[in-house]
Structures are given as structure tokens and as C-alpha cells.
Motif scaffolding. Structure first.
Motif, short mmCIF file in Angstrom:
data_model
loop_
_atom_site.label_atom_id
_atom_site.label_comp_id
_atom_site.label_asym_id
_atom_site.label_seq_id
_atom_site.Cartn_x
_atom_site.Cartn_y
_atom_site.Cartn_z
N PHE A 143 -61.29 42.95 28.26
CA PHE A 143 -61.73 41.67 27.68
C PHE A 143 -60.98 40.49 28.30
CE2 PHE A 143 -61.51 38.21 24.61
CZ PHE A 143 -62.86 37.98 24.42
N ALA B 84 -69.52 38.62 25.73
CA ALA B 84 -68.68 39.66 25.12
C ALA B 84 -68.29 39.30 23.69
CB ALA B 84 -67.43 39.85 25.97
N GLY B 85 -69.26 38.82 22.91
CA GLY B 85 -68.90 38.36 21.56
C GLY B 85 -67.75 37.38 21.66
N ARG C 186 -60.23 28.26 26.38
CA ARG C 186 -61.12 28.90 27.36
C ARG C 186 -61.98 27.87 28.08
NH1 ARG C 186 -62.54 33.77 23.12
NH2 ARG C 186 -60.67 35.00 23.53
N GLN D 103 -56.84 43.55 19.71
CA GLN D 103 -57.30 43.71 21.09
C GLN D 103 -56.71 42.56 21.91
OE1 GLN D 103 -61.53 43.50 21.74
NE2 GLN D 103 -61.32 44.30 23.81
N GLY E 255 -55.83 39.59 24.12
CA GLY E 255 -56.56 38.44 24.64
C GLY E 255 -57.62 37.88 23.72
N THR E 256 -57.75 38.46 22.52
CA THR E 256 -58.79 37.98 21.60
C THR E 256 -58.21 36.92 20.65
OG1 THR E 256 -58.24 39.70 20.01
CG2 THR E 256 -59.98 40.20 21.61
N ILE F 183 -59.74 42.31 13.79
CA ILE F 183 -60.81 42.15 14.79
C ILE F 183 -61.98 41.42 14.11
CG2 ILE F 183 -61.87 44.42 14.29
CD1 ILE F 183 -61.44 43.05 17.86
N ASP F 184 -62.94 40.96 14.90
CA ASP F 184 -64.08 40.23 14.35
C ASP F 184 -64.88 41.07 13.35
OD1 ASP F 184 -63.17 39.09 16.81
OD2 ASP F 184 -65.02 37.97 16.98
N GLU G 143 -65.47 31.32 13.65
CA GLU G 143 -65.61 31.29 15.10
C GLU G 143 -67.10 31.35 15.47
OE1 GLU G 143 -63.13 34.38 16.82
OE2 GLU G 143 -61.83 34.32 15.07
N TYR H 249 -69.77 32.41 18.83
CA TYR H 249 -69.84 33.07 20.13
C TYR H 249 -70.73 32.30 21.10
CZ TYR H 249 -68.25 37.31 17.63
OH TYR H 249 -67.56 38.23 16.88
N1 GLN Z 1 -64.51 36.98 19.38
C1 GLN Z 1 -63.23 37.42 19.80
C2 GLN Z 1 -62.73 36.60 20.94
O1 GLN Z 1 -63.46 35.93 21.57
C3 GLN Z 1 -63.22 38.90 20.17
C4 GLN Z 1 -64.15 39.25 21.30
C5 GLN Z 1 -64.04 40.69 21.78
O2 GLN Z 1 -63.10 41.41 21.47
N2 GLN Z 1 -65.00 41.15 22.56
O3 GLN Z 1 -61.58 36.60 21.24
#
Ligand code: GLN
Length: 292
Positions: free
Chosen positions: A101, A118-119, A126, A165, A167-168, A223-224, A253, A255
Motif C-alpha cells: 500500500f 486502493a480504498g 498525499r 497496515q 502507511g494507512t 483499519i477502515d 474519510e 476515498y
Molecule cells: N483508507 C486507508 C488509507 O487510505 C486505508 C487504505 C488501504 O489500506 N488500502 O490509508
């Protein structure tokens, strides 16, 4: 909360830039699939059409937005369906690159891929590196815990090992609460989990974090919402709750799909997203992939 995100997301981007890429191909074993980049005229759209392919970067461990199909082992999901519609609009083939990610934004920025889907939450941090499409889904952070664990607020994670995870946005949030952060004026702020013995444990995916939760190596995963619900549905003995603070505040948030800065591809992506939304297709994709 805004402040936590503003500061903590700087850490997200730092991870994105410095982490190793560990790229895994999901394109039938081809050696490399360079993205369109841009043509002599500077048009990404022309370059993609000339190459005959749209290269999507994703991390296929985030159901229902992207995951590996049990049958074909290929990346599928809501984001893949949206990307396919964009490829169809351009009249080209869709190629999916399944990567970590935290390497998606740097890869799109560097022109290795045409779109990052990627959601991915649209954040100011960013946006310094890439442009985002109009948003197509909303989310909040969720906490996954073993069924018997009582968690009503973030503060209840005191003393726990918390998986995220890398970087999220969940990573940023927990990092800020465990280690403290700086407010907009650069003043140090105490995180609500600081000095409680809580620790953050980073994973490449929420799937791996959930495995460690099941093994008892960690106590919670952040996590989301939709991936949290999907992971709980697939694994007995777990439950998930909304991440709220003791004062009632929570994270919100949205996406978006990212493209290289100032790319003419953005208009095409936005046009397709709008069309899909008007036709009720994105809701349909969500339903299809939530049942699988
Ligand atoms: N929405 C979260 C983010 O942008 C998680 C995205 C993901 O893990 N794919 O950091």
C-alpha cells in the motif's frame, strides 16, 4: 482530530517514500508493464491509448475494494471494477499491479502506474504528491478485537499491542496516539494512548495483522470499516466496533483514485466515476464484492 491527521499523515508519506517496494506482479507474469506516462504532447490519455493499456496500482488485501479472487487468484473488487470502466472508456486493456500500500502514491508520482486505486483516503499530505479524483466512497476507522474484549473507545486500547497496515490513515492515527504528535503550531501533544504501555505494530496488510490477532500476538487491529467487517465475517471469534474517542469524536474519510499531478487522465477518471455513480453501479459493485 484534524490536527492529529495533519501531523500524522506526514509520517504516512515518509513511510511511502522510504519503504521498500516489494512489488508483486498480478499481470500474468509479464516482466514489466510500464504505464503510459505522457506523450510528446504531454497527454497521459494519448500515451495510454498508444500503449493500449491502463496500469492500475493497488494492494489487493482490502476487501471489498480489492482482494485476490479465491478462484482465479487475480485482483478483483470495487476498485478493479471502477478501473475496468475507466479502461473501457479509454478503449484499452486494464493491467493490475498488486504492490504494498505504501508504495502506491510514490509509484503513481513516478509515472510507474497510471492510476492508484486502493480504498485510498484523500489527504492533504498525499495531495502534495498526486492528484485525486472526485470521491466515490466514505469510511471511518474501525477496531477489530477478540469477541470477549470490551472496547468502547480508543482510550480503551490503553496498554494493548495494536496492529495497523503500514502507511494507512489508521497507522497515522494510532502512531499519533501511542507516540504523541505535534499540533499545527508545532507544539507537542500527548496522545491518548501515550504512556499507557500501548504499542503500535505495523503489518503489510490488515490480513496479516488479523492473523496475528487470531494468534494472540496482538490485542487489536485498526483499519477502515468495510475491510474490518469483511475480516470479521471471515474469521470466527472476532468482532469490530467503530473507532470513537471517549469524547464522542470519530474519524471520517473519503476515498479517491490518484493520478500523476496535472494529468489529463483526471477528467476521464472523474467522468467515469460520475457515470458509474449516476447509474448506481458503484453501489452494485459494493454489494457484489461484499458477498464474496
Ligand atoms: N483508507 C486507508 C488509507 O487510505 C486505508 C487504505 C488501504 O489500506 N488500502 O490509508
Amino acid at each position: 482530530m484534524k490536527k492529529i491527521f495533519a501531523i500524522a499523515l506526514a509520517a504516512v508519506m515518509a513511510c511511502g517514500i522510504f519503504a521498500g517496494c516489494g512489488e508483486r506482479k498480478d499481470n500474468g507474469g509479464q516482466e514489466s508493464t510500464p504505464a503510459g506516462g505522457s506523450s510528446a504532447s504531454g497527454s497521459a490519455v494519448e500515451a495510454i491509448k498508444a500503449n493500449g493499456k491502463l496500469v492500475m496500482y493497488t494492494n489487493a488485501a482490502f476487501p471489498p475494494f480489492e482482494y485476490l479472487s479465491d478462484e482465479t487468484s487475480e485482483a478483483v473488487g470495487v476498485d478493479v471494477d471502477i478501473a475496468q470502466a475507466i479502461a473501457d472508456e479509454l478503449g484499452v486493456k486494464l493491467v493490475v499491479e498488486n504492490v504494498d500500500f505504501d508504495s502506491i502514491v510514490p509509484s503513481i508520482q513516478a509515472g510507474k502506474g497510471d492510476i492508484g486505486a486502493a480504498g485510498m483516503t484523500v489527504t492533504d499530505e498525499r495531495k502534495k504528491s498526486v492528484d485525486f479524483s472526485d470521491t466515490y466512497a466514505t469510511s471511518i476507522q474501525y477496531i477489530i478485537v477478540p469477541e470477549e474484549t470490551e472496547v468502547k473507545s480508543v482510550e480503551d486500547l490503553a496498554g494493548m499491542a495494536i496492529g495497523v497496515q503500514t502507511g494507512t490513515t489508521g497507522d497515522s492515527l494510532i502512531n499519533g496516539e501511542v507516540n504523541g504528535y505535534e499540533d499545527d503550531d508545532g507544539n507537542a501533544v500527548q496522545g491518548v494512548l501515550q504512556d499507557t504501555g500501548a504499542e503500535e505494530v505495523q503489518y503489510k496488510s490488515a490480513l496479516e495483522a488479523t492473523q496475528d490477532l487470531l494468534n494472540g500476538r496482538i490485542n487489536a487491529v485498526v483499519i477502515d470499516k468495510m475491510p474490518a467487517e469483511a475480516l470479521v465475517a471471515k474469521n470466527d471469534g472476532l468482532k469490530c466496533v467503530e473507532l470513537v474517542y471517549a469524547d464522542g469524536s470519530k474519524t471520517e474519510e473519503s476515498y479517491g483514485i490518484c493520478v500523476a499531478k496535472d494529468s489529463d487522465l483526471l477528467d476521464v477518471v472523474n467522468k467515469v466515476i460520475k457515470q458509474l455513480q449516476d447509474d448506481g453501479k458503484i453501489d452494485e459493485f459494493m454489494v457484489n464484492h461484499s458477498n464474496s
